[in-house]
Design a protein around this motif. Structure first.
Motif, PDB file in Angstrom:
ATOM      1  N   ALA A   1       0.729  -1.075  -0.187  1.00  8.50           N
ATOM      2  CA  ALA A   1       0.114  -0.049   0.222  1.00  8.50           C
ATOM      3  C   ALA A   1       0.436   0.856   0.305  1.00  8.50           C
ATOM      4  O   ALA A   1       0.182   2.113  -0.854  1.00  8.50           O
ATOM      5  CB  ALA A   1      -0.718  -0.072   1.605  1.00  8.50           C
ATOM      6  N   ALA A   2       1.839   1.011   0.637  1.00  8.57           N
ATOM      7  CA  ALA A   2       2.987   2.378   1.242  1.00  8.57           C
ATOM      8  C   ALA A   2       3.390   2.262  -0.784  1.00  8.57           C
ATOM      9  O   ALA A   2       3.879   3.771  -1.215  1.00  8.57           O
ATOM     10  CB  ALA A   2       3.940   2.133   1.550  1.00  8.57           C
ATOM     11  N   LEU A   3       4.297   1.679  -0.904  1.00 12.84           N
ATOM     12  CA  LEU A   3       4.585   1.933  -2.124  1.00 12.84           C
ATOM     13  C   LEU A   3       3.527   1.489  -3.821  1.00 12.84           C
ATOM     14  O   LEU A   3       4.438   2.170  -5.045  1.00 12.84           O
ATOM     15  CB  LEU A   3       5.291   0.459  -3.417  1.00 12.84           C
ATOM     16  N   THR A   4       2.007   1.820  -2.988  1.00 12.17           N
ATOM     17  CA  THR A   4       1.437   2.169  -4.578  1.00 12.17           C
ATOM     18  C   THR A   4       0.402   3.551  -3.991  1.00 12.17           C
ATOM     19  O   THR A   4      -1.353   3.862  -4.139  1.00 12.17           O
ATOM     20  CB  THR A   4       0.318   1.209  -5.113  1.00 12.17           C
ATOM     21  N   ALA A   5       1.072   4.232  -2.825  1.00 13.24           N
ATOM     22  CA  ALA A   5       0.269   5.150  -2.193  1.00 13.24           C
ATOM     23  C   ALA A   5      -0.091   6.430  -3.302  1.00 13.24           C
ATOM     24  O   ALA A   5      -1.736   7.184  -3.034  1.00 13.24           O
ATOM     25  CB  ALA A   5       1.370   6.090  -1.279  1.00 13.24           C
ATOM     26  N   ASP A   6       0.043   6.671  -4.100  1.00 16.78           N
ATOM     27  CA  ASP A   6       0.176   7.319  -5.461  1.00 16.78           C
ATOM     28  C   ASP A   6      -0.806   6.902  -5.895  1.00 16.78           C
ATOM     29  O   ASP A   6      -2.614   7.632  -6.316  1.00 16.78           O
ATOM     30  CB  ASP A   6       1.080   8.063  -5.987  1.00 16.78           C
ATOM     31  N   ARG A   7      -1.744   6.121  -6.206  1.00 16.25           N
ATOM     32  CA  ARG A   7      -2.495   4.964  -7.180  1.00 16.25           C
ATOM     33  C   ARG A   7      -3.865   5.442  -6.119  1.00 16.25           C
ATOM     34  O   ARG A   7      -5.051   5.400  -6.102  1.00 16.25           O
ATOM     35  CB  ARG A   7      -2.184   4.247  -7.175  1.00 16.25           C
ATOM     36  N   LEU A   8      -3.440   4.873  -4.520  1.00 20.63           N
ATOM     37  CA  LEU A   8      -4.488   4.897  -3.812  1.00 20.63           C
ATOM     38  C   LEU A   8      -4.979   6.278  -3.326  1.00 20.63           C
ATOM     39  O   LEU A   8      -5.973   6.685  -3.243  1.00 20.63           O
ATOM     40  CB  LEU A   8      -3.674   4.133  -2.783  1.00 20.63           C
ATOM     41  N   ALA A   9      -4.295   7.502  -3.363  1.00 24.39           N
ATOM     42  CA  ALA A   9      -4.713   8.601  -3.018  1.00 24.39           C
ATOM     43  C   ALA A   9      -5.547   8.873  -4.164  1.00 24.39           C
ATOM     44  O   ALA A   9      -6.312  10.157  -3.888  1.00 24.39           O
ATOM     45  CB  ALA A   9      -3.671   9.587  -3.261  1.00 24.39           C
ATOM     46  N   ARG A  10      -5.767   8.674  -5.602  1.00 27.45           N
ATOM     47  CA  ARG A  10      -6.392   9.160  -6.493  1.00 27.45           C
ATOM     48  C   ARG A  10      -7.691   8.163  -6.385  1.00 27.45           C
ATOM     49  O   ARG A  10      -8.478   9.179  -6.207  1.00 27.45           O
ATOM     50  CB  ARG A  10      -6.000   8.163  -7.693  1.00 27.45           C
ATOM     51  N   ASP A  11      -7.396   7.206  -5.485  1.00 29.36           N
ATOM     52  CA  ASP A  11      -9.150   7.246  -5.096  1.00 29.36           C
ATOM     53  C   ASP A  11      -9.672   7.073  -4.006  1.00 29.36           C
ATOM     54  O   ASP A  11     -11.413   6.758  -3.387  1.00 29.36           O
ATOM     55  CB  ASP A  11      -9.184   5.230  -5.620  1.00 29.36           C
ATOM     56  N   ALA A  12      -8.675   6.573  -2.874  1.00 28.83           N
ATOM     57  CA  ALA A  12      -9.086   6.604  -1.446  1.00 28.83           C
ATOM     58  C   ALA A  12      -9.451   8.848  -1.420  1.00 28.83           C
ATOM     59  O   ALA A  12      -9.192   9.668  -2.299  1.00 28.83           O
ATOM     60  CB  ALA A  12      -8.225   7.050  -0.508  1.00 28.83           C
ATOM     61  N   ASP A  13     -10.362   8.950  -0.073  1.00 30.63           N
ATOM     62  CA  ASP A  13     -10.436  10.537   0.079  1.00 30.63           C
ATOM     63  C   ASP A  13      -9.578  10.765   0.922  1.00 30.63           C
ATOM     64  O   ASP A  13      -9.716  11.852   1.105  1.00 30.63           O
ATOM     65  CB  ASP A  13     -12.407  10.268   0.998  1.00 30.63           C
TER      66      ASP A  13
END
Length: 195
Positions: free
Chosen positions: A51-63
């Motif tokens: 999750a940390a390594l893909t935080a940039d992707r997660l931040a697009r979808d998560a509030d």
């Protein structure tokens, strides 16, 4: 519950943006069947290196994003924190852990998302100073830790914390990070002694 007050949902142990989107879609589907349900902010808990390594992707979808440092440290260092024989290897100052934390802070800031830290790191004044240097501004801690962390943070210079954080993420070992933090520790101790 959203019809009766402010509600946010934080999804634990997220490992990818795809997984997060699937969970979000499921929540939306359930909400459509609930009379009076409102849109609820949904966040991703960053507890595993994936999750940390893909935080940039997660931040697009998560509030919003919230880092669970206890698990993130454990899974990054492959250390069972409940095993007393290994407790000496559970090290929040380990540069690998700090790099992951910086990635989350950078992703959250770039995406314009709220991002926070919970876990034992959030209750350690010296580590909170390091996290502030990385850009974190929201922390979840036990009530007993609040006055100590607050008093300690007042004693530090934010620019100095930023400089130390930049050096810490490029350090070779936790011992190097410990030495980098010494000036902040001295400032905090002096502030606490002055009362």
């Amino acid at each position: 519950a959203s019809a009766h007050g402010h509600l946010r949902i934080l999804l634990p142990f997220v490992t990818s943006a795809v997984e997060f989107r699937q969970a979000r879609a499921l929540i939306a589907e359930i909400a459509r069947g609930v009379p009076g349900a409102r849109d609820v902010p949904i966040g991703a808990m960053i507890e595993v290196p994936a999750a940390a390594l893909t935080a940039d992707r997660l931040a697009r979808d998560a509030d919003f994003l919230s880092v669970g440092t206890n698990d993130l440290i454990q899974y990054t260092l492959a250390i069972d924190r409940t095993d007393e024989r290994l407790s000496g290897h559970y090290e929040p100052r380990e540069p690998a852990v700090l790099r992951l934390l910086r990635m989350v802070a950078t992703a959250g800031r770039r995406a314009g998302r709220d991002f926070s830290v919970c876990g034992e790191m959030a209750a350690d004044p010296l580590l909170v100073a390091l996290l502030v240097g990385m850009g974190f501004r929201a922390f979840s801690m036990t009530p007993a830790a609040l006055p100590v962390v607050k008093r300690s943070l007042r004693a530090i210079n934010a620019r100095q914390a930023e400089k130390i954080a930049r050096q810490a993420v490029t350090a070779d070992a936790a011992e190097d990070v410990h030495r980098l933090l010494a000036p902040l520790a001295d400032a905090m101790h002096a502030a606490v002694a002055a009362g």
